[in-house]
Design a protein around this motif. Structure first.
Motif, PDB file in Angstrom:
ATOM      1  N   VAL A 111       0.843  -1.085   0.150  1.00  0.00           N
ATOM      2  CA  VAL A 111       0.032   0.198  -0.055  1.00  0.00           C
ATOM      3  C   VAL A 111       1.085   1.337   0.032  1.00  0.00           C
ATOM      4  O   VAL A 111       0.645   2.250  -0.613  1.00  0.00           O
ATOM      5  CB  VAL A 111      -0.883   0.010   1.176  1.00  0.00           C
ATOM      6  CG1 VAL A 111      -1.726   1.447   1.342  1.00  0.00           C
ATOM      7  CG2 VAL A 111      -2.047  -0.970   1.213  1.00  0.00           C
ATOM      8  N   THR A 112       1.979   1.253   0.766  1.00  0.00           N
ATOM      9  CA  THR A 112       2.902   2.483   0.945  1.00  0.00           C
ATOM     10  C   THR A 112       3.548   2.726  -0.518  1.00  0.00           C
ATOM     11  O   THR A 112       3.552   3.713  -1.033  1.00  0.00           O
ATOM     12  CB  THR A 112       4.005   2.257   2.044  1.00  0.00           C
ATOM     13  OG1 THR A 112       3.151   2.039   3.351  1.00  0.00           O
ATOM     14  CG2 THR A 112       4.815   3.202   2.073  1.00  0.00           C
ATOM     15  N   LYS A 113       3.911   1.612  -1.258  1.00  0.00           N
ATOM     16  CA  LYS A 113       4.591   1.838  -2.525  1.00  0.00           C
ATOM     17  C   LYS A 113       3.748   2.572  -3.475  1.00  0.00           C
ATOM     18  O   LYS A 113       4.000   3.526  -4.169  1.00  0.00           O
ATOM     19  CB  LYS A 113       5.208   0.438  -2.984  1.00  0.00           C
ATOM     20  CG  LYS A 113       6.232  -0.089  -2.290  1.00  0.00           C
ATOM     21  CD  LYS A 113       6.815  -1.402  -3.007  1.00  0.00           C
ATOM     22  CE  LYS A 113       7.760  -1.909  -2.011  1.00  0.00           C
ATOM     23  NZ  LYS A 113       8.356  -3.208  -2.738  1.00  0.00           N
ATOM     24  N   GLU A 114       2.491   2.033  -3.473  1.00  0.00           N
ATOM     25  CA  GLU A 114       1.504   2.745  -4.507  1.00  0.00           C
ATOM     26  C   GLU A 114       1.149   3.913  -4.120  1.00  0.00           C
ATOM     27  O   GLU A 114       0.908   4.926  -5.071  1.00  0.00           O
ATOM     28  CB  GLU A 114       0.210   1.727  -4.541  1.00  0.00           C
ATOM     29  CG  GLU A 114       0.298   0.350  -5.148  1.00  0.00           C
ATOM     30  CD  GLU A 114       1.219   0.598  -6.392  1.00  0.00           C
ATOM     31  OE1 GLU A 114       0.734   1.402  -7.249  1.00  0.00           O
ATOM     32  OE2 GLU A 114       2.252  -0.229  -6.713  1.00  0.00           O
ATOM     33  N   ARG A 115       0.988   4.221  -2.785  1.00  0.00           N
ATOM     34  CA  ARG A 115       0.625   5.779  -2.471  1.00  0.00           C
ATOM     35  C   ARG A 115       1.603   6.408  -2.618  1.00  0.00           C
ATOM     36  O   ARG A 115       1.454   7.837  -3.154  1.00  0.00           O
ATOM     37  CB  ARG A 115       0.142   5.676  -0.920  1.00  0.00           C
ATOM     38  CG  ARG A 115      -1.127   5.163  -0.540  1.00  0.00           C
ATOM     39  CD  ARG A 115      -1.401   5.238   0.737  1.00  0.00           C
ATOM     40  NE  ARG A 115      -2.695   4.431   1.086  1.00  0.00           N
ATOM     41  CZ  ARG A 115      -3.122   4.332   2.126  1.00  0.00           C
ATOM     42  NH1 ARG A 115      -2.625   4.805   3.413  1.00  0.00           N
ATOM     43  NH2 ARG A 115      -4.065   3.703   2.543  1.00  0.00           N
ATOM     44  N   LEU A 116       3.059   6.118  -2.469  1.00  0.00           N
ATOM     45  CA  LEU A 116       4.115   7.014  -2.729  1.00  0.00           C
ATOM     46  C   LEU A 116       4.340   7.343  -4.246  1.00  0.00           C
ATOM     47  O   LEU A 116       4.616   8.390  -4.602  1.00  0.00           O
ATOM     48  CB  LEU A 116       5.355   6.451  -2.318  1.00  0.00           C
ATOM     49  CG  LEU A 116       5.800   6.453  -0.778  1.00  0.00           C
ATOM     50  CD1 LEU A 116       7.053   5.844  -0.375  1.00  0.00           C
ATOM     51  CD2 LEU A 116       5.468   7.810  -0.337  1.00  0.00           C
ATOM     52  N   LYS A 117       3.973   6.219  -5.020  1.00  0.00           N
ATOM     53  CA  LYS A 117       3.993   6.592  -6.511  1.00  0.00           C
ATOM     54  C   LYS A 117       2.913   7.423  -6.925  1.00  0.00           C
ATOM     55  O   LYS A 117       3.122   8.381  -7.942  1.00  0.00           O
ATOM     56  CB  LYS A 117       3.639   5.233  -7.331  1.00  0.00           C
ATOM     57  CG  LYS A 117       4.728   4.206  -7.267  1.00  0.00           C
ATOM     58  CD  LYS A 117       4.542   3.051  -8.000  1.00  0.00           C
ATOM     59  CE  LYS A 117       5.543   1.909  -7.628  1.00  0.00           C
ATOM     60  NZ  LYS A 117       5.052   0.639  -8.326  1.00  0.00           N
TER      61      LYS A 117
END
Length: 183
Positions: free
Chosen positions: A54-60
């Motif tokens: 989830v964190t990776k997608e939100r950062l992207k």
């Protein structure tokens, strides 16, 4: 597991700060940042736990509207309590506070796991030079830093996620360049 979300600098700035760390390593008056695989950065948040996918997608998603930006390190600061930290203090720009605010807006559901020092209205952005510095050693560590310190401009070029203790670099994404905005 504990995770940090960090902003990273251009290579010249990283090299400059890493050289200060090398000088301080020889003093043996605090935690050796180079020895612990650290990399110069400004931390946006630290969490006791995160969903990495989830964190990776939100950062992207977050960085679609975030471009590299400049900061100046003009002063040295000290957090004398807790684990005695000496750090570089950036100028407090709209870009810096904007990325911090937008990050925390997107991660509100992880707020309870977040460390208070990094939350909005409590955050003191900094780049650590010396950590776990005994109070009585602070003057000699500052003296060494002042021998090489020069004000400098840095460019924030990327954002990443690391796990802590030990540090493991899990994900990093480059920020866009303002010059990429075609008129």
């Amino acid at each position: 597991m504990t995770y940090a979300v960090n902003l990273y600098f251009n290579k010249e700035a990283e090299h400059y700060i890493t050289n200060i760390w090398r000088k301080l390593e020889g003093l043996e008056k605090g935690k050796c940042l180079i020895c612990h695989n650290s990399r110069p950065h400004i931390t946006l948040a630290i969490y006791n736990d995160l969903d990495l996918a989830v964190t990776k997608e939100r950062l992207k998603s977050l960085i679609r509207d975030v471009y590299s930006f400049h900061l100046k390190f003009l002063q040295i600061g000290i957090f004398p309590h807790n684990k005695g930290a000496i750090f570089l203090t950036p100028n407090l720009t709209d870009d810096l506070f904007r990325i911090h605010r937008h990050f925390h807006e997107r991660f509100k559901d992880f707020e309870k796991q977040g460390w208070d020092y990094y939350k909005p209205q409590s955050w003191y952005p900094h780049c650590t030079l010396s950590l776990e510095t005994p109070t009585e050693a602070i003057p000699s560590v500052l003296e060494e830093i002042l021998k090489v310190f020069r004000p400098m401009e840095v460019t924030i070029t990327s954002m990443g996620i690391v796990s802590l203790d030990p540090i493991d670099y899990l994900f990093e994404i480059e920020l866009g360049k303002a010059s990429d905005l075609a008129p």
